[in-house]
Design a protein around this motif. Sequence first.
Motif, PDB file in Angstrom:
ATOM      1  N   PRO A  60     119.150 -11.757  84.652  1.00 51.42           N
ATOM      2  CA  PRO A  60     118.190 -12.687  84.059  1.00 51.42           C
ATOM      3  C   PRO A  60     117.799 -13.754  85.088  1.00 51.42           C
ATOM      4  N   ARG A  61     116.577 -14.234  84.997  1.00 49.51           N
ATOM      5  CA  ARG A  61     116.086 -15.192  85.986  1.00 49.51           C
ATOM      6  C   ARG A  61     116.967 -16.438  86.051  1.00 49.51           C
ATOM      7  N   THR A  62     117.409 -16.918  84.897  1.00 51.51           N
ATOM      8  CA  THR A  62     118.240 -18.119  84.911  1.00 51.51           C
ATOM      9  C   THR A  62     119.531 -17.888  85.697  1.00 51.51           C
ATOM     10  N   LEU A  63     120.135 -16.737  85.521  1.00 54.88           N
ATOM     11  CA  LEU A  63     121.376 -16.434  86.242  1.00 54.88           C
ATOM     12  C   LEU A  63     121.103 -16.193  87.720  1.00 54.88           C
ATOM     13  N   SER A  64     120.003 -15.555  88.029  1.00 52.94           N
ATOM     14  CA  SER A  64     119.624 -15.351  89.427  1.00 52.94           C
ATOM     15  C   SER A  64     119.454 -16.698  90.134  1.00 52.94           C
ATOM     16  N   GLU A  65     118.835 -17.646  89.456  1.00 52.23           N
ATOM     17  CA  GLU A  65     118.663 -18.983  90.051  1.00 52.23           C
ATOM     18  C   GLU A  65     120.006 -19.679  90.214  1.00 52.23           C
ATOM     19  N   LYS A  66     120.905 -19.528  89.232  1.00 56.48           N
ATOM     20  CA  LYS A  66     122.234 -20.139  89.361  1.00 56.48           C
ATOM     21  C   LYS A  66     122.973 -19.566  90.570  1.00 56.48           C
ATOM     22  N   ILE A  67     122.910 -18.250  90.726  1.00 60.53           N
ATOM     23  CA  ILE A  67     123.575 -17.618  91.871  1.00 60.53           C
ATOM     24  C   ILE A  67     122.946 -18.097  93.174  1.00 60.53           C
ATOM     25  N   SER A  68     121.625 -18.156  93.211  1.00 61.58           N
ATOM     26  CA  SER A  68     120.937 -18.621  94.421  1.00 61.58           C
ATOM     27  C   SER A  68     121.316 -20.055  94.746  1.00 61.58           C
ATOM     28  N   LEU A  69     121.422 -20.904  93.736  1.00 60.27           N
ATOM     29  CA  LEU A  69     121.831 -22.293  93.975  1.00 60.27           C
ATOM     30  C   LEU A  69     123.244 -22.362  94.540  1.00 60.27           C
ATOM     31  N   ALA A  70     124.162 -21.584  93.982  1.00 58.32           N
ATOM     32  CA  ALA A  70     125.545 -21.584  94.470  1.00 58.32           C
ATOM     33  C   ALA A  70     125.610 -21.117  95.923  1.00 58.32           C
ATOM     34  N   VAL A  71     124.886 -20.054  96.229  1.00 59.08           N
ATOM     35  CA  VAL A  71     124.907 -19.493  97.582  1.00 59.08           C
ATOM     36  C   VAL A  71     124.224 -20.441  98.566  1.00 59.08           C
ATOM     37  N   GLN A  72     123.081 -20.999  98.182  1.00 59.50           N
ATOM     38  CA  GLN A  72     122.374 -21.904  99.099  1.00 59.50           C
ATOM     39  C   GLN A  72     123.142 -23.201  99.306  1.00 59.50           C
ATOM     40  N   GLU A  73     123.860 -23.655  98.313  1.00 57.47           N
ATOM     41  CA  GLU A  73     124.715 -24.844  98.498  1.00 57.47           C
ATOM     42  C   GLU A  73     125.739 -24.560  99.587  1.00 57.47           C
ATOM     43  N   TRP A  74     126.309 -23.359  99.563  1.00 57.20           N
ATOM     44  CA  TRP A  74     127.302 -22.984 100.567  1.00 57.20           C
ATOM     45  C   TRP A  74     126.657 -22.838 101.949  1.00 57.20           C
ATOM     46  N   ILE A  75     125.459 -22.229 101.991  1.00 62.87           N
ATOM     47  CA  ILE A  75     124.756 -22.034 103.265  1.00 62.87           C
ATOM     48  C   ILE A  75     124.280 -23.375 103.824  1.00 62.87           C
ATOM     49  N   GLY A  76     123.789 -24.239 102.944  1.00 62.48           N
ATOM     50  CA  GLY A  76     123.339 -25.559 103.378  1.00 62.48           C
ATOM     51  C   GLY A  76     121.860 -25.668 103.669  1.00 62.48           C
ATOM     52  N   CYS A  77     121.055 -24.779 103.105  1.00 58.71           N
ATOM     53  CA  CYS A  77     119.613 -24.830 103.335  1.00 58.71           C
ATOM     54  C   CYS A  77     118.948 -25.739 102.306  1.00 58.71           C
ATOM     55  N   GLY A  78     118.534 -26.926 102.739  1.00 60.41           N
ATOM     56  CA  GLY A  78     117.877 -27.876 101.849  1.00 60.41           C
ATOM     57  C   GLY A  78     116.566 -27.367 101.293  1.00 60.41           C
ATOM     58  N   LEU A  79     115.805 -26.661 102.111  1.00 62.28           N
ATOM     59  CA  LEU A  79     114.525 -26.117 101.654  1.00 62.28           C
ATOM     60  C   LEU A  79     114.753 -25.099 100.532  1.00 62.28           C
ATOM     61  N   CYS A  80     115.752 -24.241 100.698  1.00 60.73           N
ATOM     62  CA  CYS A  80     116.070 -23.248  99.669  1.00 60.73           C
ATOM     63  C   CYS A  80     116.628 -23.917  98.415  1.00 60.73           C
ATOM     64  N   LEU A  81     117.460 -24.928  98.588  1.00 62.33           N
ATOM     65  CA  LEU A  81     117.990 -25.648  97.428  1.00 62.33           C
ATOM     66  C   LEU A  81     116.861 -26.274  96.623  1.00 62.33           C
ATOM     67  N   ASP A  82     115.900 -26.867  97.313  1.00 60.45           N
ATOM     68  CA  ASP A  82     114.747 -27.447  96.610  1.00 60.45           C
ATOM     69  C   ASP A  82     113.981 -26.368  95.851  1.00 60.45           C
ATOM     70  N   ALA A  83     113.731 -25.242  96.517  1.00 54.63           N
ATOM     71  CA  ALA A  83     112.957 -24.168  95.886  1.00 54.63           C
ATOM     72  C   ALA A  83     113.699 -23.601  94.672  1.00 54.63           C
ATOM     73  N   HIS A  84     115.003 -23.386  94.805  1.00 54.35           N
ATOM     74  CA  HIS A  84     115.759 -22.804  93.690  1.00 54.35           C
ATOM     75  C   HIS A  84     116.025 -23.834  92.582  1.00 54.35           C
ATOM     76  N   THR A  85     116.087 -25.102  92.926  1.00 51.77           N
ATOM     77  CA  THR A  85     116.195 -26.136  91.892  1.00 51.77           C
ATOM     78  C   THR A  85     114.908 -26.158  91.070  1.00 51.77           C
ATOM     79  N   ALA A  86     113.775 -26.104  91.744  1.00 48.61           N
ATOM     80  CA  ALA A  86     112.488 -26.054  91.027  1.00 48.61           C
ATOM     81  C   ALA A  86     112.398 -24.783  90.188  1.00 48.61           C
ATOM     82  N   GLY A  87     112.830 -23.655  90.747  1.00 44.42           N
ATOM     83  CA  GLY A  87     112.819 -22.400  90.003  1.00 44.42           C
ATOM     84  C   GLY A  87     113.737 -22.449  88.796  1.00 44.42           C
ATOM     85  N   ALA A  88     114.891 -23.078  88.958  1.00 42.82           N
ATOM     86  CA  ALA A  88     115.837 -23.203  87.848  1.00 42.82           C
ATOM     87  C   ALA A  88     115.248 -24.060  86.727  1.00 42.82           C
ATOM     88  N   ARG A  89     114.621 -25.156  87.103  1.00 36.96           N
ATOM     89  CA  ARG A  89     113.980 -26.014  86.089  1.00 36.96           C
ATOM     90  C   ARG A  89     112.859 -25.258  85.383  1.00 36.96           C
TER      91      ARG A  89
END
Length: 175
Positions: A60-89
Amino acid sequence: MRRLTALPPADAPGKSRQLLDDIIDRRGGVGEMVATMAHSPALLQGYLDFSRAMKRTKLPRTLSEKISLAVQEWIGCGLCLDAHTAGARAAGLSETDIALARQGTSTDAREAALIAVAVRVLAEPSSLSDQDVADLRAHGWSDRIIAELPGLVALNLLTGSFNLLAGLEPTEPAA
């Protein structure tokens, strides 16, 4: 600090020019990451194909965004975190859901188990065991979802590491 420049289609190598022109024709423009990936036609083609394929997962899209947020937090990509935060919202996740996802968890135990394994796929894949797969199955995850998980992680690793290497950053720090 930007290390690689975005390419307008006219300055991109042949295949990248075609890919950029096609995206512009369909969507009206391309993002900074895609325009910067255009330096490498192979990378751009691979990213576009992989991204398109991963949109057909059963997550589901909501879970995909949660996974992406968790992974990007670990990677440290601010641009990706912003994009996935917007996608999650946009997908309807609450600020609490987003904060927990960035911590690699969820209030839902089933989701938390999948998110935790996703982070391990990124951070310590050699530690994954038969028991991890059995635990995911015990939480009700299908083999299809389990098989698709490394693909979503790999796509996030590709985008996050590319953005970090290219020096692509959000206009303001990630929340």
